[in-house]
Design a protein around this motif. Structure first.
Motif, PDB file in Angstrom:
ATOM      1  N   ALA A 170       0.523   3.890 -11.855  1.00 28.77           N
ATOM      2  CA  ALA A 170      -0.429   4.929 -12.253  1.00 28.77           C
ATOM      3  C   ALA A 170      -1.225   5.413 -11.047  1.00 28.77           C
ATOM      4  CB  ALA A 170      -1.372   4.387 -13.317  1.00 28.77           C
ATOM      5  N   GLY A 171      -1.267   6.728 -10.867  1.00 24.17           N
ATOM      6  CA  GLY A 171      -2.011   7.293  -9.756  1.00 24.17           C
ATOM      7  C   GLY A 171      -1.239   7.371  -8.456  1.00 24.17           C
ATOM      8  N   ALA A 172       0.049   7.038  -8.490  1.00 23.41           N
ATOM      9  CA  ALA A 172       0.849   7.089  -7.264  1.00 23.41           C
ATOM     10  C   ALA A 172       0.909   8.517  -6.734  1.00 23.41           C
ATOM     11  CB  ALA A 172       2.260   6.573  -7.534  1.00 23.41           C
ATOM     12  N   PRO A 173       0.894   8.688  -5.419  1.00 24.17           N
ATOM     13  CA  PRO A 173       0.920  10.038  -4.851  1.00 24.17           C
ATOM     14  C   PRO A 173       2.222  10.763  -5.157  1.00 24.17           C
ATOM     15  CG  PRO A 173       1.259   8.396  -3.132  1.00 24.17           C
ATOM     16  CD  PRO A 173       0.869   7.654  -4.371  1.00 24.17           C
ATOM     17  N   GLU A 174       2.123  12.064  -5.262  1.00 22.55           N
ATOM     18  CA  GLU A 174       3.306  12.897  -5.462  1.00 22.55           C
ATOM     19  C   GLU A 174       3.795  13.408  -4.109  1.00 22.55           C
ATOM     20  OE1 GLU A 174       2.072  15.982  -8.051  1.00 22.55           O
ATOM     21  OE2 GLU A 174       1.773  14.668  -9.786  1.00 22.55           O
ATOM     22  N   VAL A 179       0.860  -1.177   0.000  1.00 18.70           N
ATOM     23  CA  VAL A 179       0.000   0.000   0.000  1.00 18.70           C
ATOM     24  C   VAL A 179       0.898   1.229   0.000  1.00 18.70           C
ATOM     25  CG1 VAL A 179      -1.701   1.339   1.282  1.00 18.70           C
ATOM     26  CG2 VAL A 179      -1.901  -1.144   1.174  1.00 18.70           C
ATOM     27  N   VAL A 180       0.589   2.174  -0.877  1.00 16.95           N
ATOM     28  CA  VAL A 180       1.332   3.431  -0.965  1.00 16.95           C
ATOM     29  C   VAL A 180       0.383   4.558  -0.575  1.00 16.95           C
ATOM     30  CG1 VAL A 180       2.671   4.964  -2.443  1.00 16.95           C
ATOM     31  CG2 VAL A 180       2.726   2.491  -2.843  1.00 16.95           C
ATOM     32  N   LYS A 181       0.806   5.372   0.396  1.00 17.58           N
ATOM     33  CA  LYS A 181      -0.030   6.453   0.893  1.00 17.58           C
ATOM     34  C   LYS A 181       0.752   7.760   0.906  1.00 17.58           C
ATOM     35  CE  LYS A 181      -1.924   3.359   4.484  1.00 17.58           C
ATOM     36  NZ  LYS A 181      -2.131   3.225   5.950  1.00 17.58           N
ATOM     37  N   PRO A 182       0.090   8.868   0.627  1.00 25.48           N
ATOM     38  CA  PRO A 182       0.741  10.165   0.868  1.00 25.48           C
ATOM     39  C   PRO A 182       0.925  10.345   2.376  1.00 25.48           C
ATOM     40  CG  PRO A 182      -1.259  10.411  -0.461  1.00 25.48           C
ATOM     41  CD  PRO A 182      -1.267   9.036   0.101  1.00 25.48           C
ATOM     42  N   ARG A 183       1.975  11.031   2.772  1.00 30.48           N
ATOM     43  CA  ARG A 183       2.149  11.313   4.192  1.00 30.48           C
ATOM     44  C   ARG A 183       1.088  12.276   4.693  1.00 30.48           C
ATOM     45  NH1 ARG A 183       8.284  12.874   5.111  1.00 30.48           N
ATOM     46  NH2 ARG A 183       7.161  14.695   5.914  1.00 30.48           N
ATOM     47  N   PRO A 237       6.112  13.534  -0.459  1.00 31.08           N
ATOM     48  CA  PRO A 237       6.416  12.596   0.620  1.00 31.08           C
ATOM     49  C   PRO A 237       5.333  11.532   0.785  1.00 31.08           C
ATOM     50  CG  PRO A 237       6.892  14.841   1.303  1.00 31.08           C
ATOM     51  CD  PRO A 237       6.177  14.944  -0.012  1.00 31.08           C
ATOM     52  N   ALA A 238       5.778  10.292   0.928  1.00 29.41           N
ATOM     53  CA  ALA A 238       4.828   9.181   0.982  1.00 29.41           C
ATOM     54  C   ALA A 238       5.346   8.093   1.911  1.00 29.41           C
ATOM     55  CB  ALA A 238       4.577   8.635  -0.414  1.00 29.41           C
ATOM     56  N   MET A 239       4.511   7.108   2.131  1.00 27.52           N
ATOM     57  CA  MET A 239       4.859   5.949   2.940  1.00 27.52           C
ATOM     58  C   MET A 239       4.426   4.691   2.199  1.00 27.52           C
ATOM     59  SD  MET A 239       1.975   6.893   5.804  1.00 27.52           S
ATOM     60  CE  MET A 239       2.172   5.461   6.857  1.00 27.52           C
ATOM     61  N   ILE A 240       5.215   3.643   2.353  1.00 30.93           N
ATOM     62  CA  ILE A 240       4.935   2.364   1.703  1.00 30.93           C
ATOM     63  C   ILE A 240       4.879   1.306   2.793  1.00 30.93           C
ATOM     64  CG2 ILE A 240       5.648   0.714  -0.061  1.00 30.93           C
ATOM     65  CD1 ILE A 240       7.373   2.927  -1.287  1.00 30.93           C
ATOM     66  N   ALA A 293      -8.388   8.085   2.816  1.00 33.14           N
ATOM     67  CA  ALA A 293      -7.742   7.218   1.817  1.00 33.14           C
ATOM     68  C   ALA A 293      -7.455   7.943   0.515  1.00 33.14           C
ATOM     69  CB  ALA A 293      -8.580   5.958   1.550  1.00 33.14           C
ATOM     70  N   TRP A 294      -7.324   9.255   0.564  1.00 37.46           N
ATOM     71  CA  TRP A 294      -7.022  10.070  -0.620  1.00 37.46           C
ATOM     72  C   TRP A 294      -5.688   9.645  -1.215  1.00 37.46           C
ATOM     73  CZ3 TRP A 294      -3.553  14.575  -1.027  1.00 37.46           C
ATOM     74  CH2 TRP A 294      -3.767  15.341  -2.173  1.00 37.46           C
ATOM     75  N   LYS A 295      -5.704   9.325  -2.511  1.00 38.74           N
ATOM     76  CA  LYS A 295      -4.516   8.920  -3.264  1.00 38.74           C
ATOM     77  C   LYS A 295      -3.789   7.716  -2.648  1.00 38.74           C
ATOM     78  CE  LYS A 295      -3.584  13.288  -5.630  1.00 38.74           C
ATOM     79  NZ  LYS A 295      -2.548  14.282  -6.014  1.00 38.74           N
ATOM     80  N   THR A 296      -4.515   6.886  -1.942  1.00 39.38           N
ATOM     81  CA  THR A 296      -3.942   5.666  -1.372  1.00 39.38           C
ATOM     82  C   THR A 296      -4.110   4.523  -2.365  1.00 39.38           C
ATOM     83  OG1 THR A 296      -4.365   6.370   0.898  1.00 39.38           O
ATOM     84  CG2 THR A 296      -4.096   4.022   0.522  1.00 39.38           C
TER      85      THR A 296
END
Length: 289
Positions: A163-167, A141-145, A169-172, A150-153
């Motif tokens: 495709a659609g990965a957050p721009e 799961v990739v999430k914006p910090r 800082p993020a967390m995986i 669940a926006w852009k998760t």
């Protein structure tokens, strides 16, 4: 009746127009049981000048939706409210740090169990590939910090495109299959005391438990074994003066509880599942006045 302010979304943001009035109504009904009147005011009206909030004996940021899409101005607003001494709970300092999920890493350093997490400044394919290898799983799961609802998760399978990965800082994290089978469990605290417990489950094939994705909520009579211990450990590690907190957790593959979020800004309280429709929340607010 004593008037208290409730921060609401930016009026120009139509995405919330059909939702927040209903939430305000439920909060207002609960607060009325303690002789309090909820007065809505957009958080975006008070970014650089807190004078419009100073007349209230208490300000609650409970519907300040959309801050995650306007984070720079949110942080400016928190600094403004803090400097002006606005009587706000939770405190503006908490509203600032809790808006960036990197706080989970700090809690982990204090012994709070969270999912294994990789922190990145910008998600790249190399980061994703390395995370699969590190976690030894087939889904991540990739999430914006900075996010909400669940926006852009994203949930990604090994070899799947980004495709659609957050721009930014993020967390995986490894995907927890227990989310689909058991869901997430939320413990609601008002004035430091446990109020109620809610289990949230996604619809089949989905991993997001929010209602906008079809998620369903069920009240539990008491916390599942071990859940309260994690919640209390989390609150102790936070160590802040909190009026309210929602502690979200899920089971790891070994059956142990893992902290997913400590929601301290504008959490859904699930008041329909709360005793007396939220009377404990209202009492906790009244106790602070």
């Amino acid at each position: 009746m004593t008037e208290i302010a409730i921060l609401t979304p930016d009026p120009s943001d139509s995405s919330y127009a059909g939702q927040w009035p209903g939430v305000l109504e439920r909060l207002g009904e609960a607060l009325a049981t303690a002789g309090l009147t909820a007065v809505p005011t957009p958080w975006t009206d008070h970014i650089g000048d807190a004078s419009g909030l100073m007349r209230f004996p208490l300000v609650l940021p409970l519907i300040a939706w959309g801050y995650h899409r306007d984070h720079d101005r949110w942080m400016q607003a928190c600094a403004t409210w803090q400097a002006a001494g606005v009587r706000m709970l939770n405190p503006p300092s908490v509203l600032g740090w809790n808006s960036d999920k990197s706080y989970l890493g700090r809690l982990a350093e204090q012994g709070v169990a969270i999912p294994d997490t990789v922190w990145v400044d910008e998600v790249t394919q190399a980061d994703v590939d390395a995370a699969f290898d590190r976690f030894g799983v087939e889904q991540i799961v990739v999430k914006p910090r900075v996010s909400g609802g669940a926006w852009k998760t994203l949930r990604l399978a090994r070899g799947e495109g980004m495709a659609g990965a957050p721009e930014g800082p993020a967390m995986i994290q490894p995907y927890l299959p227990t989310i689909e089978t058991e869901g997430e469990t939320s413990l609601l605290f008002f004035g430091g005391q446990l109020s109620h417990v809610v289990q949230k489950r996604p619809v089949p094939g989905e991993f997001r438990v929010q209602v906008q994705y079809g998620g369903g909520y069920v009240a539990l009579a008491e916390p599942p074994a071990g859940a309260l211990a994690l919640a209390e450990r989390t609150l102790a590690a936070i160590g802040e003066d909190l009026l309210y907190a929602r502690i979200d957790m899920a089971r790891g593959t070994d059956g142990g509880w893992l902290l997913m979020e400590a929601e301290l800004i504008e959490p859904d309280f699930y008041l329909a599942s709360a005793p007396e429709g939220g009377a404990r929340f209202a009492a906790a607010v009244r106790a602070r006045l």
